[in-house]
Design a protein around this motif. Structure first.
Motif, PDB file in Angstrom:
ATOM      1  N   ALA A 174      66.080  34.358-136.586  1.00 29.96           N
ATOM      2  CA  ALA A 174      65.991  35.720-137.125  1.00 29.96           C
ATOM      3  C   ALA A 174      64.901  36.503-136.399  1.00 29.96           C
ATOM      4  O   ALA A 174      65.073  37.691-136.090  1.00 29.96           O
ATOM      5  CB  ALA A 174      65.718  35.673-138.627  1.00 29.96           C
TER       6      ALA A 174
ATOM      7  N   ARG B 106      64.892  44.891-138.353  1.00 25.86           N
ATOM      8  CA  ARG B 106      65.032  43.643-139.100  1.00 25.86           C
ATOM      9  C   ARG B 106      65.901  42.697-138.283  1.00 25.86           C
ATOM     10  O   ARG B 106      66.782  43.129-137.546  1.00 25.86           O
ATOM     11  CB  ARG B 106      65.710  43.866-140.459  1.00 25.86           C
ATOM     12  N   GLY B 107      65.636  41.432-138.448  1.00 27.61           N
ATOM     13  CA  GLY B 107      66.471  40.401-137.857  1.00 27.61           C
ATOM     14  C   GLY B 107      66.915  39.477-138.969  1.00 27.61           C
ATOM     15  O   GLY B 107      66.108  39.096-139.824  1.00 27.61           O
ATOM     16  N   ARG B 108      68.175  39.163-138.988  1.00 27.25           N
ATOM     17  CA  ARG B 108      68.716  38.305-140.045  1.00 27.25           C
ATOM     18  C   ARG B 108      69.528  37.203-139.399  1.00 27.25           C
ATOM     19  O   ARG B 108      70.262  37.437-138.437  1.00 27.25           O
ATOM     20  CB  ARG B 108      69.592  39.119-140.982  1.00 27.25           C
ATOM     21  N   GLU B 109      69.389  36.006-139.935  1.00 28.56           N
ATOM     22  CA  GLU B 109      70.142  34.867-139.410  1.00 28.56           C
ATOM     23  C   GLU B 109      70.479  33.940-140.571  1.00 28.56           C
ATOM     24  O   GLU B 109      69.715  33.812-141.522  1.00 28.56           O
ATOM     25  CB  GLU B 109      69.317  34.123-138.367  1.00 28.56           C
TER      26      GLU B 109
ATOM     27  N   GLU C 257      65.439  36.626-143.242  1.00 34.98           N
ATOM     28  CA  GLU C 257      65.315  37.969-142.695  1.00 34.98           C
ATOM     29  C   GLU C 257      63.852  38.206-142.372  1.00 34.98           C
ATOM     30  O   GLU C 257      62.977  37.897-143.184  1.00 34.98           O
ATOM     31  CB  GLU C 257      65.800  39.021-143.687  1.00 34.98           C
TER      32      GLU C 257
ATOM     33  N   ARG D 285      63.833  36.000-133.287  1.00 35.03           N
ATOM     34  CA  ARG D 285      64.336  36.324-131.946  1.00 35.03           C
ATOM     35  C   ARG D 285      65.259  37.540-132.010  1.00 35.03           C
ATOM     36  O   ARG D 285      65.195  38.446-131.161  1.00 35.03           O
ATOM     37  CB  ARG D 285      65.063  35.132-131.324  1.00 35.03           C
ATOM     38  N   ASN D 286      66.098  37.577-133.024  1.00 36.04           N
ATOM     39  CA  ASN D 286      67.008  38.701-133.229  1.00 36.04           C
ATOM     40  C   ASN D 286      66.218  39.993-133.427  1.00 36.04           C
ATOM     41  O   ASN D 286      66.510  41.023-132.814  1.00 36.04           O
ATOM     42  CB  ASN D 286      67.886  38.391-134.449  1.00 36.04           C
ATOM     43  N   ALA D 287      65.192  39.955-134.270  1.00 36.44           N
ATOM     44  CA  ALA D 287      64.365  41.135-134.532  1.00 36.44           C
ATOM     45  C   ALA D 287      63.627  41.577-133.272  1.00 36.44           C
ATOM     46  O   ALA D 287      63.544  42.777-132.981  1.00 36.44           O
ATOM     47  CB  ALA D 287      63.370  40.857-135.654  1.00 36.44           C
TER      48      ALA D 287
ATOM     49  N   GLN E 183      64.517  41.159-130.204  1.00 36.70           N
ATOM     50  CA  GLN E 183      65.479  41.775-129.284  1.00 36.70           C
ATOM     51  C   GLN E 183      65.792  43.198-129.725  1.00 36.70           C
ATOM     52  O   GLN E 183      65.849  44.112-128.908  1.00 36.70           O
ATOM     53  CB  GLN E 183      66.766  40.949-129.193  1.00 36.70           C
ATOM     54  N   ARG E 184      65.972  43.392-131.018  1.00 37.09           N
ATOM     55  CA  ARG E 184      66.235  44.742-131.525  1.00 37.09           C
ATOM     56  C   ARG E 184      65.050  45.664-131.268  1.00 37.09           C
ATOM     57  O   ARG E 184      65.212  46.826-130.914  1.00 37.09           O
ATOM     58  CB  ARG E 184      66.571  44.695-133.007  1.00 37.09           C
ATOM     59  N   ARG E 185      63.850  45.139-131.477  1.00 39.90           N
ATOM     60  CA  ARG E 185      62.645  45.933-131.232  1.00 39.90           C
ATOM     61  C   ARG E 185      62.557  46.301-129.747  1.00 39.90           C
ATOM     62  O   ARG E 185      62.249  47.442-129.402  1.00 39.90           O
ATOM     63  CB  ARG E 185      61.409  45.158-131.671  1.00 39.90           C
TER      64      ARG E 185
END
Length: 99
Positions: free
Chosen positions: A78, A30-33, A43, A80-82, A84-86
Motif C-alpha cells: 500500500a 492514499r494507497g490501498r492494498e 490503507e 509503494r502504491n501511495a 507512486q501516486r505521490r
C-alpha cells in the motif's frame, strides 16, 4: 517576460493557486492494498503512514508469523502504491510549471 504589473500579479496568483492545488492533492494521496487471500486490507497516506487496516475472518486460520507477514507485506505494498501516486502528482506539477 511580463508586460505589465497586472500580468505579473495574474501570473503569480495562478502559480499560488497551483501550489495550493498541489498541497491539496498531496494531502489526498492514499494507497490501498489487499493481500492475495483477502485476509488483510491496508490503507496508507502519501507519507506511508497507516490510516486504515481491516481483517477478514481468514486471519483466524493464520499462524502468528503468517499474520505478521500478511500485515507487513500488505502495508508495504500500500505504501509503494501511495508513493507512486505521490510521485505522479509531483511529476504532473513539475511538467505544468515548466510549460
Amino acid at each position: 517576460m511580463v508586460g505589465s504589473m497586472d500580468e505579473l500579479e495574474d501570473r503569480v496568483r495562478r502559480q499560488l493557486y497551483r501550489f495550493q492545488d498541489l498541497a491539496d492533492q498531496m494531502k489526498a494521496v492514499r494507497g490501498r492494498e489487499t493481500s492475495e487471500d483477502g485476509a488483510v486490507m491496508a490503507e496508507v497516506d502519501g507519507n506511508g503512514a497507516l490510516r486504515d487496516l481491516h481483517f477478514s475472518s481468514a486471519v483466524s486460520r493464520m499462524t502468528p508469523a503468517e499474520f505478521e507477514q500478511a500485515v507487513v507485506s500488505t502495508a508495504a505494498a500500500a505504501a509503494r502504491n501511495a508513493f507512486q501516486r505521490r510521485a505522479d502528482v509531483v511529476n504532473r506539477f513539475n511538467e505544468e510549471m515548466a510549460g
